[in-house]
Design an enzyme around this catalytic site. Sequence first.
Site, PDB file in Angstrom:
ATOM      1  CB  VAL A 206      35.612   3.430  52.810  1.00  0.00           C
ATOM      2  CG1 VAL A 206      36.611   3.741  51.691  1.00  0.00           C
ATOM      3  CG2 VAL A 206      34.492   2.561  52.281  1.00  0.00           C
ATOM      4  N   PRO A 207      38.173   3.234  55.562  1.00  0.00           N
ATOM      5  CG  PRO A 207      39.694   1.853  56.664  1.00  0.00           C
ATOM      6  CD  PRO A 207      38.376   1.850  55.962  1.00  0.00           C
ATOM      7  CG  HIS A 208      39.161   8.019  53.513  1.00  0.00           C
ATOM      8  ND1 HIS A 208      37.994   7.558  54.073  1.00  0.00           N
ATOM      9  CD2 HIS A 208      39.060   9.363  53.514  1.00  0.00           C
ATOM     10  CE1 HIS A 208      37.216   8.588  54.387  1.00  0.00           C
ATOM     11  NE2 HIS A 208      37.850   9.688  54.061  1.00  0.00           N
ATOM     12  CB  ALA A 209      44.647   9.042  55.657  1.00  0.00           C
TER      13      ALA A 209
ATOM     14  CE1 TYR B 153      41.742   9.517  49.867  1.00  0.00           C
ATOM     15  CE2 TYR B 153      41.026  11.801  50.096  1.00  0.00           C
ATOM     16  CZ  TYR B 153      41.281  10.559  50.653  1.00  0.00           C
ATOM     17  OH  TYR B 153      41.084  10.364  51.995  1.00  0.00           O
TER      18      TYR B 153
END
Length: 134
Positions: A67-70, A115
């Site tokens: 779950v890449p996130h930014a 988020y």
Amino acid sequence: MGLAEYLSERLICMDLEPSQRDEAVQALLELFVADGAMPAELVGPARQAIVDRERLGSTAIGRGVAVPHARLEGVERILVAFGHSRKGIEFNALDGQPVHQVFLVLAPNGAAEQYLNVMERITRLVQNDDFRRF
């Protein structure tokens, strides 16, 4: 609030080809652009924000899921894309296994609560064996 609110059919790639993390992230970011959800000029900054986040620790949470996130200035709303890789992606996972399912999440800087809710929802879903098989 369900994940479907953020994830449309146009943001799903069931045949994600890249075998390396950064290229897979790039492919998913390009889905946002193709969908009109994000301008092309944000792809570079978004990719860098995700790479920077990965340096803090892999977002591959095990069981073949990442779950890449930014959070990113210029993103107007929370964006979620999904990719499935049959052959697997090298993601520096904690369990050492390749990743087959990737949820990419981008959020505006001012949407911390939303988020966190989206991230929590994804994390709960991928813990379910039936959901991962589906």
